[in-house]
Design an enzyme around this catalytic site. Structure first.
Site, PDB file in Angstrom:
ATOM      1  N   SER A  39       7.545  11.106 -16.509  1.00 15.68           N
ATOM      2  CA  SER A  39       7.278  10.000 -15.577  1.00 15.68           C
ATOM      3  C   SER A  39       8.385   9.859 -14.539  1.00 15.68           C
ATOM      4  O   SER A  39       8.263   9.062 -13.617  1.00 15.68           O
ATOM      5  CB  SER A  39       7.098   8.687 -16.342  1.00 15.68           C
ATOM      6  OG  SER A  39       8.203   8.448 -17.203  1.00 15.68           O
ATOM      7  N   ASN A 126      10.574   2.255 -26.053  1.00 20.87           N
ATOM      8  CA  ASN A 126       9.367   1.419 -26.010  1.00 20.87           C
ATOM      9  C   ASN A 126       9.666  -0.012 -25.564  1.00 20.87           C
ATOM     10  O   ASN A 126       8.978  -0.562 -24.706  1.00 20.87           O
ATOM     11  CB  ASN A 126       8.694   1.412 -27.385  1.00 20.87           C
ATOM     12  CG  ASN A 126       8.218   2.791 -27.783  1.00 20.87           C
ATOM     13  OD1 ASN A 126       8.277   3.723 -26.985  1.00 20.87           O
ATOM     14  ND2 ASN A 126       7.755   2.926 -29.020  1.00 20.87           N
ATOM     15  N   THR A 171     -22.240 -20.218   9.639  1.00 21.64           N
ATOM     16  CA  THR A 171     -22.799 -19.890   8.328  1.00 21.64           C
ATOM     17  C   THR A 171     -23.789 -18.759   8.600  1.00 21.64           C
ATOM     18  O   THR A 171     -24.417 -18.729   9.680  1.00 21.64           O
ATOM     19  CB  THR A 171     -23.525 -21.080   7.671  1.00 21.64           C
ATOM     20  OG1 THR A 171     -24.594 -21.496   8.522  1.00 21.64           O
ATOM     21  CG2 THR A 171     -22.591 -22.274   7.437  1.00 21.64           C
ATOM     22  N   HIS A 172     -23.896 -17.838   7.686  1.00 22.97           N
ATOM     23  CA  HIS A 172     -24.737 -16.642   7.884  1.00 22.97           C
ATOM     24  C   HIS A 172     -24.336 -15.886   9.145  1.00 22.97           C
ATOM     25  O   HIS A 172     -25.165 -15.199   9.747  1.00 22.97           O
ATOM     26  CB  HIS A 172     -26.222 -17.014   7.969  1.00 22.97           C
ATOM     27  CG  HIS A 172     -26.673 -17.940   6.891  1.00 22.97           C
ATOM     28  ND1 HIS A 172     -27.090 -17.515   5.658  1.00 22.97           N
ATOM     29  CD2 HIS A 172     -26.714 -19.303   6.852  1.00 22.97           C
ATOM     30  CE1 HIS A 172     -27.395 -18.559   4.907  1.00 22.97           C
ATOM     31  NE2 HIS A 172     -27.167 -19.657   5.607  1.00 22.97           N
ATOM     32  N   SER A 293      -8.223   5.116  21.271  1.00 20.79           N
ATOM     33  CA  SER A 293      -9.099   6.202  20.842  1.00 20.79           C
ATOM     34  C   SER A 293      -8.654   7.481  21.534  1.00 20.79           C
ATOM     35  O   SER A 293      -8.178   7.455  22.662  1.00 20.79           O
ATOM     36  CB  SER A 293     -10.532   5.860  21.235  1.00 20.79           C
ATOM     37  OG  SER A 293     -11.294   7.037  21.316  1.00 20.79           O
ATOM     38  N   LYS A 299     -10.916   1.954  24.785  1.00 24.07           N
ATOM     39  CA  LYS A 299     -10.899   1.300  23.478  1.00 24.07           C
ATOM     40  C   LYS A 299      -9.530   0.779  23.064  1.00 24.07           C
ATOM     41  O   LYS A 299      -8.504   1.394  23.330  1.00 24.07           O
ATOM     42  CB  LYS A 299     -11.381   2.296  22.410  1.00 24.07           C
ATOM     43  CG  LYS A 299     -12.803   2.739  22.613  1.00 24.07           C
ATOM     44  CD  LYS A 299     -13.766   1.983  21.756  1.00 24.07           C
ATOM     45  CE  LYS A 299     -13.421   2.120  20.311  1.00 24.07           C
ATOM     46  NZ  LYS A 299     -14.534   2.530  19.496  1.00 24.07           N
ATOM     47  N   ASN A 301      -8.521  -0.500  19.322  1.00 27.24           N
ATOM     48  CA  ASN A 301      -9.102  -0.669  17.991  1.00 27.24           C
ATOM     49  C   ASN A 301      -8.203  -1.502  17.075  1.00 27.24           C
ATOM     50  O   ASN A 301      -6.994  -1.276  17.041  1.00 27.24           O
ATOM     51  CB  ASN A 301      -9.346   0.686  17.339  1.00 27.24           C
ATOM     52  CG  ASN A 301     -10.352   1.524  18.126  1.00 27.24           C
ATOM     53  OD1 ASN A 301     -11.262   0.970  18.737  1.00 27.24           O
ATOM     54  ND2 ASN A 301     -10.153   2.821  18.128  1.00 27.24           N
ATOM     55  N   GLU A 306      -8.441  -3.531   9.993  1.00 23.18           N
ATOM     56  CA  GLU A 306      -9.385  -2.640   9.307  1.00 23.18           C
ATOM     57  C   GLU A 306      -8.745  -2.039   8.050  1.00 23.18           C
ATOM     58  O   GLU A 306      -9.387  -1.918   7.005  1.00 23.18           O
ATOM     59  CB  GLU A 306      -9.849  -1.524  10.249  1.00 23.18           C
ATOM     60  CG  GLU A 306     -10.833  -2.028  11.298  1.00 23.18           C
ATOM     61  CD  GLU A 306     -11.151  -0.976  12.354  1.00 23.18           C
ATOM     62  OE1 GLU A 306     -11.078   0.222  12.067  1.00 23.18           O
ATOM     63  OE2 GLU A 306     -11.459  -1.389  13.490  1.00 23.18           O
ATOM     64  N   TYR A 333       3.003   0.805 -29.409  1.00 20.22           N
ATOM     65  CA  TYR A 333       3.148   1.583 -28.179  1.00 20.22           C
ATOM     66  C   TYR A 333       2.371   2.896 -28.261  1.00 20.22           C
ATOM     67  O   TYR A 333       2.342   3.561 -29.289  1.00 20.22           O
ATOM     68  CB  TYR A 333       4.633   1.898 -27.904  1.00 20.22           C
ATOM     69  CG  TYR A 333       4.802   2.767 -26.675  1.00 20.22           C
ATOM     70  CD1 TYR A 333       4.871   2.194 -25.408  1.00 20.22           C
ATOM     71  CD2 TYR A 333       4.828   4.161 -26.768  1.00 20.22           C
ATOM     72  CE1 TYR A 333       4.984   2.981 -24.270  1.00 20.22           C
ATOM     73  CE2 TYR A 333       4.935   4.957 -25.628  1.00 20.22           C
ATOM     74  CZ  TYR A 333       5.009   4.359 -24.387  1.00 20.22           C
ATOM     75  OH  TYR A 333       5.108   5.135 -23.267  1.00 20.22           O
ATOM     76  N   GLN A 338       2.390   4.734 -20.157  1.00 18.68           N
ATOM     77  CA  GLN A 338       3.165   5.304 -19.047  1.00 18.68           C
ATOM     78  C   GLN A 338       2.347   5.287 -17.753  1.00 18.68           C
ATOM     79  O   GLN A 338       2.892   5.284 -16.665  1.00 18.68           O
ATOM     80  CB  GLN A 338       3.571   6.739 -19.405  1.00 18.68           C
ATOM     81  CG  GLN A 338       4.401   7.428 -18.355  1.00 18.68           C
ATOM     82  CD  GLN A 338       5.088   8.655 -18.920  1.00 18.68           C
ATOM     83  OE1 GLN A 338       6.003   8.543 -19.723  1.00 18.68           O
ATOM     84  NE2 GLN A 338       4.629   9.829 -18.524  1.00 18.68           N
ATOM     85  N   LYS A 341       2.397   2.593 -14.425  1.00 15.56           N
ATOM     86  CA  LYS A 341       3.374   2.452 -13.350  1.00 15.56           C
ATOM     87  C   LYS A 341       2.846   2.753 -11.962  1.00 15.56           C
ATOM     88  O   LYS A 341       3.040   1.966 -11.033  1.00 15.56           O
ATOM     89  CB  LYS A 341       4.597   3.321 -13.650  1.00 15.56           C
ATOM     90  CG  LYS A 341       5.396   2.724 -14.774  1.00 15.56           C
ATOM     91  CD  LYS A 341       6.434   3.640 -15.324  1.00 15.56           C
ATOM     92  CE  LYS A 341       6.822   3.175 -16.706  1.00 15.56           C
ATOM     93  NZ  LYS A 341       5.709   3.193 -17.681  1.00 15.56           N
TER      94      LYS A 341
HETATM   95  N1  ARG Z   1       8.243   6.906 -19.943  1.00 16.08           N
HETATM   96  C1  ARG Z   1       7.715   6.126 -21.004  1.00 16.08           C
HETATM   97  C2  ARG Z   1       6.763   5.065 -20.454  1.00 16.08           C
HETATM   98  O1  ARG Z   1       6.758   4.892 -19.307  1.00 16.08           O
HETATM   99  C3  ARG Z   1       8.825   5.439 -21.736  1.00 16.08           C
HETATM  100  C4  ARG Z   1       8.512   5.099 -23.145  1.00 16.08           C
HETATM  101  C5  ARG Z   1       8.304   6.334 -23.933  1.00 16.08           C
HETATM  102  N2  ARG Z   1       8.262   6.069 -25.327  1.00 16.08           N
HETATM  103  C6  ARG Z   1       7.840   7.001 -26.179  1.00 16.08           C
HETATM  104  N3  ARG Z   1       7.870   6.694 -27.406  1.00 16.08           N
HETATM  105  N4  ARG Z   1       7.371   8.139 -25.759  1.00 16.08           N
HETATM  106  O2  ARG Z   1       6.009   4.450 -21.165  1.00 16.08           O
END
Ligand code: ARG
Length: 485
Positions: A39, A126, A171-172, A293, A299, A301, A306, A333, A338, A341
């Site tokens: 990660s 964890n 409205t509408h 454009s 134009k 835009n 948007e 856990y 992971q 994130k």
């Molecule tokens: N990179 C892991 C996460 O984002 C950290 C925790 C990993 N824990 C484990 N027991 N593999 O969740």
């Protein structure tokens, strides 16, 4: 991911750095598996929060007698240096070290030796990662709350300036009744106020300390979780170790609040886009929020609104990602977590950018030469007034007038419908019909009708809490400002 802030990968790889947990294994993971399970390419963003959490953990360990004063001093020095490296863009990560937690621990051990190896006593990645994500998210929420307030201030200033600027309310998407542009801006402001309330509420549940849960069951070291919570500014500790490392409901809640925020911005953006089409011509956005454009020279835009509308899709997607991620996970856990994130990071980037740009686009500044407030959006009051007139926006006022003179509402509705048809055929507004013409639809009509049929008369009549009368809009502006403090 903003490239400038992305730390680079450390070219020193493999043999030199066997995985922290490699002792139990007979062969290293393949390169593909390493990439699949790591990660660090995205969780490097947690670095300052990981360091903050480690400093609090180390201080507590020393306090309860698990770490020596010398170890704590070494850890503080090493983590301080790593933080400076990170802030200066000199922090490099290594894929072999999987995630930000291992990368920092390795860097610390390189700097301070054995003390670095003792830091992980009484904790697990964890509870560490759950703590980091909560610290990171709390900080993100605070930034978003601040931007929410800036956006609301911009709308309140606009509302005050345009408390009496007439526009057709819809409205509408059909012209319905006159409202003021200020009233419309305050409607948006109300939406953003609820967004703020939701985030404040969510923040309370984010702001709990998981650290101390260790891998899942707690730890045999005599830790003081309350001390760590105080040190890190948490309101309290997560009371069950299994739940502490496992649940990401706080992140899901945040994304739900975020999806609503983007839904609001999408609706506001949609109105801006409509108002800016030459057919409406109600407003003009400053050039710096628009693009041209490549082929049609005429134009301009509204790309920014948007995109605000478009980016709502990814926010909804992130919410569904995390709901799906959580569903079916047994306690405690699992590595699935992971995956929380990237959606979270992107959600926060999207919200921060959207709110900041909106606040600027709808905002104002004081001109240095004249000392006057200059609004960044151009409000075309004449066009809006014309649209209100063309839409027979005061037809309800005529019906209400007849009701006040004793006609049952249904009959009044019918009489006014016929009057509207006549005005339409003549190509004029209701107020342009003569008294004789109006009396043909109802003998109850008298000369005082003209005060009612004007746009200003219609606005002024809606003079109650929450109504569009200009003095009510000004009172609402004052209340909204008071709420912001
Ligand atoms: N990179 C892991 C996460 O984002 C950290 C925790 C990993 N824990 C484990 N027991 N593999 O969740």
């Amino acid at each position: 991911m903003r490239q400038a802030e992305t730390p680079t990968a450390d070219p020193v790889q493999s043999e030199a750095n066997p995985a922290v947990w490699s002792g139990r294994f007979s062969e290293p993971v393949s390169e593909r598996v390493k990439r699949y399970t790591a990660s660090i390419p995205f969780d490097w963003r947690l670095a300052p929060f990981d360091i903050q959490g480690s400093l609090a953990h180390a201080a507590m360990l020393q306090h309860v007698g698990v770490l020596s004063a010398q170890d704590l001093a070494d850890i503080r020095r090493g983590l301080g240096e790593i933080l400076v490296d990170f802030e200066n863009g000199r922090f490099t990560w290594n894929l072999d070290d999987e995630d930000i937690h291992f990368n920092i621990e390795r860097a610390l051990t390189r700097k301070v030796g054995d003390a670095g190896k003792r830091l992980h006593t009484g904790r697990s990645r964890n509870d560490q990662v759950a703590t980091d994500v909560r610290l990171w998210l709390r900080d993100a929420i605070d930034r978003i709350l601040e931007l929410n307030i800036q956006a609301r201030r911009a709308l309140i200033d606009l509302a005050e300036h345009h408390a009496a600027t007439v526009m057709p309310g819809f409205t509408h998407l059909q012209a319905a009744q006159p409202v003021t542009f200020g009233h419309h801006m305050l409607a948006w402001q109300e939406m953003l106020t609820r967004d703020h309330e939701r985030l404040v509420d969510c923040r309370r549940r984010v702001n709990r300390l998981p650290l101390g849960a260790a891998a899942l069951a707690g730890t045999s070291f005599p830790i003081d979780r309350e001390m760590v919570a105080r040190e890190l500014g948490f309101d309290g500790v997560c009371e069950n170790s299994l739940d502490a490392v496992s649940d990401r409901d706080f992140a899901i809640e945040f994304l739900a609040a975020g999806a609503l925020i983007m839904t609001h911005f999408s609706r506001m953006a949609e109105e801006l886009v409509i108002w800016m089409t030459p057919r409406f011509g109600f407003i003009d956005l400053a050039d710096r929020f628009c693009t041209g454009s490549s082929i049609m020279p005429q134009k301009k835009n509204p790309d920014v609104p948007e995109l605000m509308r478009g980016k709502t899709g990814r926010m909804n997607g992130h919410l569904i990602s995390l709901l799906t991620l959580m569903k079916g996970q047994p306690l405690a856990y699992n590595k699935d977590n992971q995956e929380d994130k990237e959606p979270l990071f992107d959600a926060v980037d999207t919200l921060v950018d959207t709110l900041a740009i909106f606040a600027e686009m709808m905002g104002s500044h004081i001109d240095e030469q004249t000392g006057k407030r200059v609004f960044h959006v151009t409000v075309k009051a004449e066009r809006m007034r014309q649209a209100a007139v063309e839409g027979f926006a005061t037809a309800t006022d005529l019906a209400d007038y007849l009701v006040k003179k004793g006609l049952p509402f249904r009959e009044a509705h019918e009489a006014v419908a016929r009057a509207v048809r006549a005005a339409e055929q003549k190509g004029c507004d209701l107020a342009d019909l003569s008294l004789i013409e109006l009396q043909a639809f109802s003998p109850l009509v008298e000369a005082d009708i003209y005060a009612v049929l004007t746009l200003e008369g219609s606005l002024a009549a809606r003079d109650h809490l929450g109504g569009t009368a200009p003095n009510q809009v000004r009172a609402a502006v004052a209340r909204a400002r008071a709420r912001l403090g």
